[in-house]
Design a protein around this motif. Structure first.
Motif, PDB file in Angstrom:
ATOM      1  N   GLN A 183      45.042  22.615  53.727  1.00 26.02           N
ATOM      2  CA  GLN A 183      44.378  23.844  54.160  1.00 26.02           C
ATOM      3  C   GLN A 183      42.897  23.832  53.773  1.00 26.02           C
ATOM      4  OE1 GLN A 183      44.961  28.249  52.730  1.00 26.02           O
ATOM      5  NE2 GLN A 183      46.524  27.802  54.271  1.00 26.02           N
ATOM      6  N   PRO A 184      42.013  24.237  54.689  1.00 27.37           N
ATOM      7  CA  PRO A 184      40.584  24.277  54.358  1.00 27.37           C
ATOM      8  C   PRO A 184      40.300  25.161  53.142  1.00 27.37           C
ATOM      9  CG  PRO A 184      40.922  24.576  56.719  1.00 27.37           C
ATOM     10  CD  PRO A 184      42.281  24.640  56.087  1.00 27.37           C
ATOM     11  N   ASN A 185      39.333  24.737  52.348  1.00 27.89           N
ATOM     12  CA  ASN A 185      38.882  25.489  51.169  1.00 27.89           C
ATOM     13  C   ASN A 185      39.958  25.640  50.097  1.00 27.89           C
ATOM     14  OD1 ASN A 185      36.240  25.887  52.094  1.00 27.89           O
ATOM     15  ND2 ASN A 185      36.833  27.714  53.240  1.00 27.89           N
ATOM     16  N   ARG A 186      40.980  24.788  50.159  1.00 28.96           N
ATOM     17  CA  ARG A 186      42.047  24.850  49.156  1.00 28.96           C
ATOM     18  C   ARG A 186      41.514  24.609  47.752  1.00 28.96           C
ATOM     19  NH1 ARG A 186      43.672  20.340  46.302  1.00 28.96           N
ATOM     20  NH2 ARG A 186      43.693  19.174  48.255  1.00 28.96           N
ATOM     21  N   GLU A 187      40.547  23.707  47.599  1.00 22.06           N
ATOM     22  CA  GLU A 187      40.022  23.389  46.269  1.00 22.06           C
ATOM     23  C   GLU A 187      39.334  24.597  45.637  1.00 22.06           C
ATOM     24  OE1 GLU A 187      39.376  21.703  49.005  1.00 22.06           O
ATOM     25  OE2 GLU A 187      39.867  19.577  48.731  1.00 22.06           O
ATOM     26  N   LEU A 188      38.581  25.349  46.450  1.00 22.40           N
ATOM     27  CA  LEU A 188      37.902  26.531  45.926  1.00 22.40           C
ATOM     28  C   LEU A 188      38.911  27.596  45.522  1.00 22.40           C
ATOM     29  CD1 LEU A 188      35.338  28.073  45.291  1.00 22.40           C
ATOM     30  CD2 LEU A 188      35.176  28.704  47.712  1.00 22.40           C
ATOM     31  N   TYR A 189      39.945  27.770  46.322  1.00 26.39           N
ATOM     32  CA  TYR A 189      41.023  28.707  46.002  1.00 26.39           C
ATOM     33  C   TYR A 189      41.630  28.377  44.638  1.00 26.39           C
ATOM     34  CZ  TYR A 189      45.739  30.835  46.605  1.00 26.39           C
ATOM     35  OH  TYR A 189      46.914  31.542  46.460  1.00 26.39           O
ATOM     36  N   VAL A 190      41.944  27.119  44.423  1.00 26.99           N
ATOM     37  CA  VAL A 190      42.557  26.706  43.153  1.00 26.99           C
ATOM     38  C   VAL A 190      41.583  26.902  41.995  1.00 26.99           C
ATOM     39  CG1 VAL A 190      43.473  24.745  41.852  1.00 26.99           C
ATOM     40  CG2 VAL A 190      44.147  25.089  44.237  1.00 26.99           C
ATOM     41  N   ALA A 191      40.329  26.550  42.191  1.00 24.03           N
ATOM     42  CA  ALA A 191      39.338  26.694  41.119  1.00 24.03           C
ATOM     43  C   ALA A 191      39.185  28.157  40.712  1.00 24.03           C
ATOM     44  CB  ALA A 191      37.996  26.115  41.561  1.00 24.03           C
ATOM     45  N   GLU A 192      39.169  29.046  41.689  1.00 23.87           N
ATOM     46  CA  GLU A 192      39.045  30.476  41.375  1.00 23.87           C
ATOM     47  C   GLU A 192      40.295  30.995  40.670  1.00 23.87           C
ATOM     48  OE1 GLU A 192      35.983  31.823  44.967  1.00 23.87           O
ATOM     49  OE2 GLU A 192      38.137  32.163  45.179  1.00 23.87           O
ATOM     50  N   LEU A 193      41.469  30.540  41.102  1.00 23.96           N
ATOM     51  CA  LEU A 193      42.702  30.938  40.426  1.00 23.96           C
ATOM     52  C   LEU A 193      42.702  30.481  38.976  1.00 23.96           C
ATOM     53  CD1 LEU A 193      45.335  30.128  43.195  1.00 23.96           C
ATOM     54  CD2 LEU A 193      44.933  32.392  42.196  1.00 23.96           C
ATOM     55  N   GLU A 194      42.293  29.244  38.755  1.00 22.58           N
ATOM     56  CA  GLU A 194      42.279  28.709  37.392  1.00 22.58           C
ATOM     57  C   GLU A 194      41.330  29.501  36.509  1.00 22.58           C
ATOM     58  OE1 GLU A 194      41.267  24.645  38.075  1.00 22.58           O
ATOM     59  OE2 GLU A 194      43.370  24.001  38.282  1.00 22.58           O
ATOM     60  N   GLU A 195      40.180  29.865  37.031  1.00 24.48           N
ATOM     61  CA  GLU A 195      39.209  30.611  36.230  1.00 24.48           C
ATOM     62  C   GLU A 195      39.711  32.024  35.944  1.00 24.48           C
ATOM     63  OE1 GLU A 195      36.085  31.364  33.868  1.00 24.48           O
ATOM     64  OE2 GLU A 195      36.709  29.424  34.710  1.00 24.48           O
ATOM     65  N   ALA A 196      40.310  32.666  36.930  1.00 25.88           N
ATOM     66  CA  ALA A 196      40.853  34.006  36.703  1.00 25.88           C
ATOM     67  C   ALA A 196      41.971  33.973  35.676  1.00 25.88           C
ATOM     68  CB  ALA A 196      41.358  34.599  38.019  1.00 25.88           C
ATOM     69  N   ALA A 197      42.871  32.995  35.786  1.00 28.26           N
ATOM     70  CA  ALA A 197      43.970  32.874  34.830  1.00 28.26           C
ATOM     71  C   ALA A 197      43.444  32.607  33.434  1.00 28.26           C
ATOM     72  CB  ALA A 197      44.915  31.756  35.271  1.00 28.26           C
ATOM     73  N   ARG A 198      42.470  31.728  33.323  1.00 31.21           N
ATOM     74  CA  ARG A 198      41.898  31.408  32.008  1.00 31.21           C
ATOM     75  C   ARG A 198      41.262  32.648  31.381  1.00 31.21           C
ATOM     76  NH1 ARG A 198      38.989  27.771  33.720  1.00 31.21           N
ATOM     77  NH2 ARG A 198      40.435  26.050  33.297  1.00 31.21           N
ATOM     78  N   THR A 199      40.558  33.418  32.177  1.00 35.07           N
ATOM     79  CA  THR A 199      39.911  34.620  31.655  1.00 35.07           C
ATOM     80  C   THR A 199      40.934  35.619  31.133  1.00 35.07           C
ATOM     81  OG1 THR A 199      38.044  34.355  33.181  1.00 35.07           O
ATOM     82  CG2 THR A 199      38.391  36.547  32.241  1.00 35.07           C
TER      83      THR A 199
END
Length: 302
Positions: A183-199
């Motif tokens: 899926q397009p932009n999948r990497e950005l989706y994952v990066a944002e999820l990881e940052e939100a979860a970490r926060t």
């Protein structure tokens, strides 16, 4: 305050009665050649809840909360609501906005992240709806908000509350909707999820272990999707001796069907089979901090 003259709340939509379930699923899967048998199997998830998805009720509650926030801050703008896949359909709402004389609206979507299905498809839906409505108002989608306090603070409180209902040493599992690896932009989706979860993890339980997992996969087994699935990961954790888990649906803004079934029924049932104590954290829903986000984002984009 803003150059917009209305706010559009844009969501996914969901059935509001048993007779709506299959037509709704046909809308969601149109063009994907999904067999009728598969739709009927998925439809059973809805029938466990009377054929009603909570998402439309939750959108009504969020709309009311946004209107209350506007009133409290002297923002004199109407709030409209349209859906991608069920009534009120987006094109019908855009038509009503045009008829009401709206010329430029801001769109707040019930998806916090970048990515194709979480952002780009909404942009396509807006463009398609405007093409269907001659003289449609300009509609500007507000920025993604997965890094904003109005989204993260309710999750932090919810994660802390969930952990408080579990034995010491419980593990945080942040969960989001899986998507195909292609899926397009999948990497950005994952990066944002990881940052939100970490926060959220750092604030709710500093130093505690946590994982990002996925749910609600719907593609064929031959197509690779984001992993691990939450049920598979629960099995792994059980093998490692983990005995308590707090599931935080960081990828969702409200308790719609994929939260109510995939987490509250399927994942909870698997955890019980494995002997893992399991609590699912709340989503922002109509929390006043979340309901303030449209106003705050509009102030930034005026």
């Amino acid at each position: 305050m803003t150059s917009h003259d209305a706010l559009l709340l844009l969501s996914f939509g969901g059935p509001e009665g048993p007779e709506d379930v299959i037509p709704f699923l046909e809308n969601v899967t149109r063009g994907r050649n999904i067999p009728r048998e598969r739709l009927e199997r998925v439809g059973e998830h809805y029938h466990l809840f009377g054929g009603v998805s909570p998402i439309n009720r939750l959108c009504r509650e969020l709309k009311a909360a946004i209107e209350a926030d506007f009133a409290a801050h002297d923002v004199d703008l109407p709030v409209y609501w349209g859906n991608r896949n069920w009534t009120p359909y987006l094109a019908d709402t855009v038509r009503r906005m045009r008829d009401d004389g709206i010329r430029r609206a801001a769109a707040f979507v019930t998806s916090a992240y970048s990515g194709y299905s979480t952002n780009d498809q909404y942009l396509q839906d807006i463009a398609r709806a405007r093409e269907e409505v001659p003289g449609a108002p300009e509609i500007v989608k507000l920025p993604v908000y997965c890094d904003r306090p109005g989204f993260l603070d309710p999750f932090t409180d919810a994660a802390r509350d969930a952990l408080g209902r579990l034995p010491d040493g419980a593990r945080l599992l942040f969960t989001a909707h899986s998507v195909p690896l292609s899926q397009p932009n999948r990497e950005l989706y994952v990066a944002e999820l990881e940052e939100a979860a970490r926060t959220v993890a750092d604030r709710a339980a500093p130093g505690a272990p946590w994982d990002l997992v996925y749910q609600s996969r719907s593609g064929p087994p031959s197509q690779p999707w984001l992993e691990p699935q939450i049920t598979d990961h629960l099995e792994k954790l059980a093998g490692e001796g983990v005995r308590a888990v707090a599931a935080v649906p960081i990828g969702f803004v409200s308790d719609h069907m994929e939260v109510k079934y995939d987490l509250d029924v399927e994942a909870a049932g698997r955890a019980a089979e494995l002997g893992i104590a399991y609590v699912r954290a709340a989503t922002p829903g109509s929390d006043p901090r979340f309901a303030a986000l449209p106003r705050l984002l509009m102030e930034e984009t005026k």
